[in-house]
Write a protein that holds these residues in place. Structure first.
Motif, PDB file in Angstrom:
ATOM      1  N   ILE A  41       0.211 -12.669   4.023  1.00 16.64           N
ATOM      2  CA  ILE A  41       0.808 -12.559   2.512  1.00 16.64           C
ATOM      3  C   ILE A  41      -0.311 -13.653   2.089  1.00 16.64           C
ATOM      4  N   GLY A  42      -0.692 -13.400   1.248  1.00 21.16           N
ATOM      5  CA  GLY A  42      -0.909 -14.694   0.260  1.00 21.16           C
ATOM      6  C   GLY A  42      -0.697 -14.151  -1.654  1.00 21.16           C
ATOM      7  N   GLY A  43      -0.807 -15.119  -2.308  1.00 20.46           N
ATOM      8  CA  GLY A  43      -0.338 -15.123  -3.526  1.00 20.46           C
ATOM      9  C   GLY A  43       1.304 -15.882  -4.062  1.00 20.46           C
ATOM     10  N   LYS A 107       0.390  -9.582  -1.897  1.00 20.89           N
ATOM     11  CA  LYS A 107      -1.385  -9.163  -1.941  1.00 20.89           C
ATOM     12  C   LYS A 107      -1.479  -9.675  -0.145  1.00 20.89           C
ATOM     13  N   VAL A 108      -2.121  -8.261   0.247  1.00 21.33           N
ATOM     14  CA  VAL A 108      -1.989  -8.687   2.073  1.00 21.33           C
ATOM     15  C   VAL A 108      -3.808  -9.545   2.043  1.00 21.33           C
ATOM     16  N   VAL A 109      -3.535 -10.798   2.367  1.00 26.15           N
ATOM     17  CA  VAL A 109      -4.751 -11.101   2.886  1.00 26.15           C
ATOM     18  C   VAL A 109      -5.309 -10.978   4.611  1.00 26.15           C
ATOM     19  N   ILE A 188      -7.296  -8.521   0.115  1.00 22.28           N
ATOM     20  CA  ILE A 188      -7.788  -6.902   1.104  1.00 22.28           C
ATOM     21  C   ILE A 188      -7.049  -5.457   0.045  1.00 22.28           C
ATOM     22  N   ALA A 189      -5.692  -5.507  -0.260  1.00 22.49           N
ATOM     23  CA  ALA A 189      -4.853  -4.614  -0.227  1.00 22.49           C
ATOM     24  C   ALA A 189      -4.099  -5.063  -0.792  1.00 22.49           C
TER      25      ALA A 189
END
Ligand SMILES: [Zn+2]
Length: 593
Positions: A41-43, A107-109, A188-189
């Motif tokens: 998870i990013g952001g 955010k999924v990274v 990515i999503a």
């Protein structure tokens, strides 16, 4: 030259091989301690996310957690009000579930550099494509949903061949499609809840190769994946880093003691426990008290509910304790009766006993017993309580009063004691009893001075002044009255018989000799006589308050005179007063009543 070049080439090759080995070893060491991949998870919200469901990918074996079979989400029901513990028997779980706070967007990274090798978007038959947040259990219809994964993306890492599966993604949020190259950390999503999902979360799997990920025989059916199991999968927990550790929530377990008496007791935290839940899903228990945990709000003077605030890592929780008004012990019995107090007289002190008809304890302080004689008020010292708890004892020392104080003793006992039920018993006795007598018998037998100073009295010359000398004195007196002849000894020592120096020998001389003899037998010494003589300042053959007052006056006036320098140190001061007191205490005595 050729040989040297060849040798150099060989050396360089060997060095290169050694370097390769070293590098490889370093990499292995690194792999053990540093995660191979980042958190998926990013952001900004990433630190809110945590693992809520672990990998249970043991082939053919149902996961067991907390004694229960199957899937058990550890999500916090306060954050996920609709989520219930969910168990699916005999079902293993080959990935890790990551969630955050309900309603937030995550955010999924990609956890690594790689290539997108498959997404659910390629398959129109996947119902999740049309339902961005469709949650459906396997118990409900619609199994044809990416095998339960819902919207998913599979990314392969070229260096290892590992495939990373991101599932339950929110429909319509894909940022990549099949064939795209991605870098670590690239979005990515968005996290979603499509497919077989009860709440928004990312299902994340790591598979060992493409062969154990994609089912090439898939022909448009509901399932395009190979079965996941412990031989196909890796436990993500061993490979990815964790979200930053943030305290998500704290809860407190009350201490065992929750009721306190007003004003007396301090907060006792024994048994209290702080449960700290981190975003990583890890729960840490902290026993209280603890230096890092601030506890406030307890006030034992505030009767009723006390809300105790427990603070840790910027979060607060509370628990309540009760402050009970301290029962005011009622007075059940007043020990004021005269017969409840007795006295005992000892040589040096008087003992005052207060009796109770039942055992008592002192409570916070023993009662006060004061003794007044004339204008002097003294506090008797507490001397203990009897073994049966029914008698309190006090002592007042005779010497605490001035040497010339005499008279009735007025005793005043006040205060409280407690009985066994903690009920207050008032002690209030006022009464007079024994008198304290003045010092007496501190007087100089001035008639002894002729015996002491001039060697008179030893009429028969045997070296002691005793009864036979007294009888000689009487015989001399009798002979004089009847004009009889004295014997040789009497004739020779007749001067020694006039012990009061009045010029004649008579019965008075005989009685003085007898008196002296009695005093010597009682231990009075010449030294004692000399001391008394010194203290008899007004020369009236008695040492009394008049001498004492004269001495005090002289010392106040600070005019030196030999007569008043009792201890013969060349000064008039308190040491002379002490000398006087000591003579009185040593050689005088309190009159008995
Ligand atoms: Zn999962």
């Amino acid at each position: 030259m050729k040989n040297i070049k060849l040798r150099n080439k060989i050396l360089i090759s060997i060095l290169f091989i050694i370097c390769l080995f070293l590098f490889k070893n370093i990499n292995q060491v690194k792999a053990a301690s540093v995660p191979a991949y980042r958190w998926p998870i990013g952001g900004d919200n990433a630190n809110e996310t945590y693992m809520d469901y672990e990998y249970y990918g043991i082939a053919g074996q149902a996961p067991v957690k907390d004694g229960k079979s199957g899937r058990e989400y550890k999500v916090n029901n306060k954050l996920w009000p609709n989520e219930k513990a969910y168990y699916a028997k005999c079902e293993s779980h080959n990935g890790m579930d990551i969630t955050g706070i309900n309603g937030h967007t995550y955010k999924v990274v990609s956890v690594c550099n790689g290539t997108v090798i498959a997404t659910s978007a390629e398959y129109g038959g996947n119902p999740s494509t049309n339902y961005p947040d469709r949650n459906q259990r396997r118990t409900t219809a619609g199994l044809n949903d990416g095998g339960g994964y819902g919207n998913y993306i599979v990314i392969q890492e070229p260096t290892t061949g590992r495939c990373f599966l991101y599932a339950h993604l929110k429909g319509g949020t894909f940022k990549v499609s099949k064939g795209n190259k991605v870098t670590a950390g690239q979005e990515i999503a968005t996290m979603g809840s499509s497919g077989d999902s009860g709440h928004m979360h990312l299902h994340f799997e790591i598979r060992k190769s493409k062969e154990v990920t994609i089912n090439t025989a898939w022909g448009g059916g509901y399932h395009r994946f190979q079965y996941a199991n412990s031989t196909s999968n890796l436990d993500p927990k061993d490979y990815i880093g964790s979200s930053p550790k943030v305290v998500r929530q704290i809860t407190v377990t009350k201490p065992s003691k929750t009721k306190y008496y007003e004003g007396t007791e301090n907060l006792n935290l024994a048994g209290a426990k702080l449960s700290v839940r981190y975003n990583t899903g890890i729960i840490e228990n902290i026993n209280l008290p603890n230096n890092n945990v601030k506890v406030s709000g307890f006030n034992n003077k505030k009767v009723g509910k006390n809300t105790v605030v427990v603070e840790y890592a910027g979060q607060k929780v509370t628990f309540d304790v009760e402050i009970i008004a301290k029962p005011q012990p009622e007075i059940k019995y007043v020990a004021a009766k005269r017969e409840k107090v007795t006295f005992q007289r000892y040589f040096k002190y008087r003992q005052i006993n207060i009796y109770f008809d039942k055992p008592v304890t002192l409570g916070n302080a023993e009662p006060t017993v004061t003794v007044r004689v004339q204008n002097e008020v003294k506090t008797a010292s507490y001397a203990g309580i009897s073994d049966d708890g029914k008698k309190l004892m006090y002592k007042i020392y005779n010497n605490e009063f001035d040497i010339f104080t005499e008279g009735m003793m007025y005793i005043d006992c006040t205060g409280t004691v407690l009985d066994k039920e903690n009920k207050k018993i008032e002690v209030d006795c006022k009464f007079k009893n024994l008198t304290i007598g003045k010092l007496y018998k501190c007087e100089l037998k001035h008639t002894f001075s002729a015996i002491i100073n001039n060697g008179k009295g030893d009429i028969n010359g045997d070296g002691v002044v005793d009864g036979s000398d007294a009888s000689r004195a009487l015989r001399i007196y009798a002979c004089r009255m009847s004009n009889e002849e004295l014997d040789e000894i009497d004739k020779k020592n007749i001067d020694k018989a006039d012990v009061n120096d009045d010029g004649i020998v008579d019965a008075v001389d005989a009685s003085i000799i007898l008196s002296y003899y009695a005093d010597k037998s009682a231990g009075v010494t010449l030294e004692d006589d000399k001391k008394i003589l010194k203290c008899d300042i007004n020369s009236d053959n008695k040492v009394d308050v008049y001498d004492f007052n004269l001495l005090k006056l002289k010392i106040q006036n600070a005019v030196y005179e030999d007569t008043f320098d009792l201890n013969e140190d060349g000064k008039l001061d308190n040491d002379d007063i002490e000398f006087f007191r000591n003579v009185m205490y040593d050689l005088g005595s309190r009159k008995r009543n």
